[in-house]
Motif scaffolding. Sequence first.
Motif, PDB file in Angstrom:
ATOM      1  N   ALA A 146      39.426  46.918  21.092  1.00  0.00           N
ATOM      2  CA  ALA A 146      40.538  46.277  21.782  1.00  0.00           C
ATOM      3  C   ALA A 146      40.711  46.817  23.198  1.00  0.00           C
ATOM      4  N   ASP A 147      40.442  48.108  23.411  1.00  0.00           N
ATOM      5  CA  ASP A 147      40.600  48.674  24.755  1.00  0.00           C
ATOM      6  C   ASP A 147      39.596  48.070  25.732  1.00  0.00           C
ATOM      7  N   VAL A 148      38.385  47.800  25.269  1.00  0.00           N
ATOM      8  CA  VAL A 148      37.368  47.175  26.122  1.00  0.00           C
ATOM      9  C   VAL A 148      37.768  45.726  26.416  1.00  0.00           C
ATOM     10  N   VAL A 149      38.274  45.034  25.414  1.00  0.00           N
ATOM     11  CA  VAL A 149      38.724  43.656  25.621  1.00  0.00           C
ATOM     12  C   VAL A 149      39.832  43.628  26.670  1.00  0.00           C
ATOM     13  N   ALA A 150      40.807  44.505  26.545  1.00  0.00           N
ATOM     14  CA  ALA A 150      41.923  44.517  27.502  1.00  0.00           C
ATOM     15  C   ALA A 150      41.425  44.825  28.916  1.00  0.00           C
ATOM     16  N   TYR A 151      40.553  45.810  29.031  1.00  0.00           N
ATOM     17  CA  TYR A 151      40.028  46.195  30.344  1.00  0.00           C
ATOM     18  C   TYR A 151      39.189  45.065  30.952  1.00  0.00           C
ATOM     19  N   ASN A 152      38.243  44.543  30.165  1.00  0.00           N
ATOM     20  CA  ASN A 152      37.381  43.476  30.670  1.00  0.00           C
ATOM     21  C   ASN A 152      38.163  42.205  30.968  1.00  0.00           C
ATOM     22  N   ALA A 153      39.170  41.916  30.170  1.00  0.00           N
ATOM     23  CA  ALA A 153      39.992  40.729  30.418  1.00  0.00           C
ATOM     24  C   ALA A 153      40.731  40.859  31.747  1.00  0.00           C
ATOM     25  N   SER A 154      41.216  42.047  32.060  1.00  0.00           N
ATOM     26  CA  SER A 154      41.923  42.224  33.332  1.00  0.00           C
ATOM     27  C   SER A 154      40.970  42.056  34.512  1.00  0.00           C
ATOM     28  N   LEU A 155      39.743  42.562  34.380  1.00  0.00           N
ATOM     29  CA  LEU A 155      38.759  42.377  35.453  1.00  0.00           C
ATOM     30  C   LEU A 155      38.342  40.916  35.556  1.00  0.00           C
ATOM     31  N   LEU A 156      38.144  40.284  34.418  1.00  0.00           N
ATOM     32  CA  LEU A 156      37.783  38.869  34.415  1.00  0.00           C
ATOM     33  C   LEU A 156      38.882  38.025  35.054  1.00  0.00           C
ATOM     34  N   ASN A 157      40.117  38.400  34.821  1.00  0.00           N
ATOM     35  CA  ASN A 157      41.233  37.685  35.423  1.00  0.00           C
ATOM     36  C   ASN A 157      41.137  37.721  36.951  1.00  0.00           C
ATOM     37  N   ALA A 158      40.871  38.881  37.510  1.00  0.00           N
ATOM     38  CA  ALA A 158      40.736  38.996  38.968  1.00  0.00           C
ATOM     39  C   ALA A 158      39.501  38.245  39.461  1.00  0.00           C
ATOM     40  N   LEU A 159      38.383  38.433  38.782  1.00  0.00           N
ATOM     41  CA  LEU A 159      37.135  37.796  39.205  1.00  0.00           C
ATOM     42  C   LEU A 159      37.199  36.281  39.112  1.00  0.00           C
ATOM     43  N   SER A 160      37.968  35.772  38.181  1.00  0.00           N
ATOM     44  CA  SER A 160      38.028  34.322  37.972  1.00  0.00           C
ATOM     45  C   SER A 160      38.687  33.591  39.134  1.00  0.00           C
ATOM     46  N   ARG A 161      39.353  34.298  40.002  1.00  0.00           N
ATOM     47  CA  ARG A 161      40.020  33.677  41.159  1.00  0.00           C
ATOM     48  C   ARG A 161      39.099  33.614  42.378  1.00  0.00           C
ATOM     49  N   MET A 162      37.953  34.277  42.317  1.00  0.00           N
ATOM     50  CA  MET A 162      37.125  34.479  43.507  1.00  0.00           C
ATOM     51  C   MET A 162      36.123  33.385  43.863  1.00  0.00           C
ATOM     52  N   PRO A 163      35.448  32.744  42.935  1.00  0.00           N
ATOM     53  CA  PRO A 163      34.321  31.904  43.365  1.00  0.00           C
ATOM     54  C   PRO A 163      34.682  30.556  43.975  1.00  0.00           C
ATOM     55  N   TRP A 164      35.878  30.064  43.762  1.00  0.00           N
ATOM     56  CA  TRP A 164      36.164  28.655  44.013  1.00  0.00           C
ATOM     57  C   TRP A 164      36.110  28.246  45.475  1.00  0.00           C
ATOM     58  N   ASP A 165      36.505  29.117  46.390  1.00  0.00           N
ATOM     59  CA  ASP A 165      36.403  28.726  47.801  1.00  0.00           C
ATOM     60  C   ASP A 165      34.950  28.682  48.258  1.00  0.00           C
ATOM     61  N   GLY A 166      34.051  29.217  47.456  1.00  0.00           N
ATOM     62  CA  GLY A 166      32.626  29.146  47.743  1.00  0.00           C
ATOM     63  C   GLY A 166      32.014  27.792  47.431  1.00  0.00           C
ATOM     64  N   PHE A 167      32.814  26.871  46.920  1.00  0.00           N
ATOM     65  CA  PHE A 167      32.339  25.515  46.650  1.00  0.00           C
ATOM     66  C   PHE A 167      32.814  24.547  47.733  1.00  0.00           C
ATOM     67  N   ALA A 168      32.941  25.047  48.944  1.00  0.00           N
ATOM     68  CA  ALA A 168      33.343  24.203  50.072  1.00  0.00           C
ATOM     69  C   ALA A 168      32.294  23.104  50.274  1.00  0.00           C
ATOM     70  N   GLU A 169      32.722  21.971  50.817  1.00  0.00           N
ATOM     71  CA  GLU A 169      31.790  20.863  51.034  1.00  0.00           C
ATOM     72  C   GLU A 169      30.622  21.265  51.918  1.00  0.00           C
TER      73      GLU A 169
END
Length: 152
Positions: free
Chosen positions: A61-84
């Motif tokens: 559970a500790d790994v899930v909580a830690y990785n989920a928090s990092l995934l949460n931050a990382l999940s906000r990053m790629p989208w502006d890289g899909f500019a036209e």
Amino acid sequence: MRKKLLLAGFALALGSGYTLSAFSQAKPEQLVKQRQAAMTLQSKYFGPMAAMAQGKAPFRADVVAYNASLLNALSRMPWDGFAESTMEVKSEALPVIYSESGKFKAAQDRFHQAIDGLIKASQGGDEAAMKAAIGGVGKACGGCHTDFRQKK
């Protein structure tokens, strides 16, 4: 004299604003590299959780909580890289990303909602709930890849 100084200051500020905005615009190739890097890191932190949810690795559970928090931050990053401007750069992104941007945005939103559910589940300590939430994130990832990424 004061009026000339004021106008000169205004011109300098205006000119530097245009210069800064020109330098702040990333090249399309750089945007693609950034979005790919963000996706690679998402995979790095999601992979161990997926293995736990599938019973291929011991559940922690500790790994899930830690990785989920990092995934949460990382999940906000790629989208502006899909500019036209990145449409012509060689990548696995399908043209539908740009032609049906509303569907692509909806897929992003589903991904963020799934991650929000994972964050909530990881704070509760219930293993079954965490595994279900991990599955939800995997489904959101896979759905986006199915619709918006070239098959490998």
